[in-house]
Write an enzyme that holds these catalytic residues in place. Structure first.
Site, PDB file in Angstrom:
ATOM      1  N   ASN A 201       0.846  -1.201   0.000  1.00  0.00           N
ATOM      2  CA  ASN A 201       0.000   0.000   0.000  1.00  0.00           C
ATOM      3  C   ASN A 201       0.875   1.242   0.000  1.00  0.00           C
ATOM      4  OD1 ASN A 201      -2.564   1.628   0.646  1.00  0.00           O
ATOM      5  ND2 ASN A 201      -1.151   2.223   2.266  1.00  0.00           N
ATOM      6  N   GLU A 202       0.768   2.053  -1.033  1.00  0.00           N
ATOM      7  CA  GLU A 202       1.461   3.340  -1.111  1.00  0.00           C
ATOM      8  C   GLU A 202       2.938   3.216  -0.752  1.00  0.00           C
ATOM      9  OE1 GLU A 202      -0.741   6.262   1.088  1.00  0.00           O
ATOM     10  OE2 GLU A 202      -2.569   5.941  -0.077  1.00  0.00           O
TER      11      GLU A 202
END
Length: 254
Positions: A201-202
């Site tokens: 995630n990110e």
């Protein structure tokens, strides 16, 4: 004033689950739920859950008003766990799906980056069931050994990679498989037919993202070639094209 009351007889000196039904005879937004002892003594209490009627009558299900609003927008997919929640302040507090299944009183919970303890009451099984009930495709996000402060070395990734493989087996495997059997025991013998998995995630600014992504993607595609993998940034210049099906780059603007 008492709106509802039930008595519980404590019949064990070990951890025991007690369940009661409270039916209120009034409405009061300031009402308080209280546990009171009739006699003097010491009582250890853990995991007190007060649930109203859940959406579709599912045990440990979704709050009715929130579920109805979610259902009203007719989502085509639901990404979960969302955002930084999966990373953890450190790897010790990273999201681990295997700790979010089974009876809620046996789930250890984990601390998130905002400093509070999540009970993981909405776990992996509840998420998959919710997607099925919404008619939405599950897009499950796996931590690939990266938190907001530390990194799992490449030569120590095996338990995390196995978690990803086992998550797919839990969602899709036959009831004769280890994790498919646990899904069936939870009440869903049929597979959920999960087709997508996001890796990380990110993590675009993390120098270890590409190497970790490749380790996970190779193993997943080898064992489950039909699973569609989602990277969280465009890493196509560094990763074989057959290991990326989609990329999901998050752009923030004020």
């Amino acid at each position: 004033f008492k709106y509802a009351q039930q008595n519980i007889r404590i019949s064990s000196t070990s951890w025991t689950k007690y369940t009661i039904v409270l039916t209120s005879n009034g409405v009061d937004s300031g009402a308080v739920f209280a546990l009171r002892l009739k006699n003097e003594g010491t009582l250890w209490i853990d995991v007190v859950a007060l649930f109203p009627k859940a959406w579709l009558g599912v045990q440990n299900g979704l709050r009715l008003d929130l579920a109805q609003m979610l259902n009203a927008i007719e989502p085509k997919f639901v990404r979960f766990p969302g955002g930084t929640y999966i990373l953890g302040t450190n790897m010790a507090d990273a999201y681990r799906w295997k700790e979010t299944i089974g009876p809620i009183e046996e789930r250890p919970g984990h601390y998130d980056i905002w400093g509070y303890l999540s009970t993981d009451g909405l776990g992996y099984y509840e998420y998959l069931l919710m997607c099925e009930q919404l008619g939405a495709a599950p897009l499950f996000v796996m931590n690939i050994g990266l938190s907001t402060s530390d990194v799992v070395p490449l030569d120590q990734l095996e338990p995390w990679i196995q978690d990803a493989l086992d998550a797919i087996e839990y969602a899709n495997g036959p009831t004769t498989s280890t994790w498919g059997r646990l899904r069936a025991a939870a009440g869903h013998p049929d597979p959920f037919n999960m087709k997508h998995m996001a890796l990380g995630n990110e993590n675009c600014g993390n120098k270890d993202y590409v190497s970790h992504y490749v380790e996970f993607a190779r193993r997943i595609k080898s064992q489950y070639p039909s699973i569609l993998l989602v990277a969280n940034c465009d890493i196509s210049d560094h990763v074989p094209r057959n290991l990326i099906d989609f990329w999901d780059f998050h752009v923030y603007s004020s």
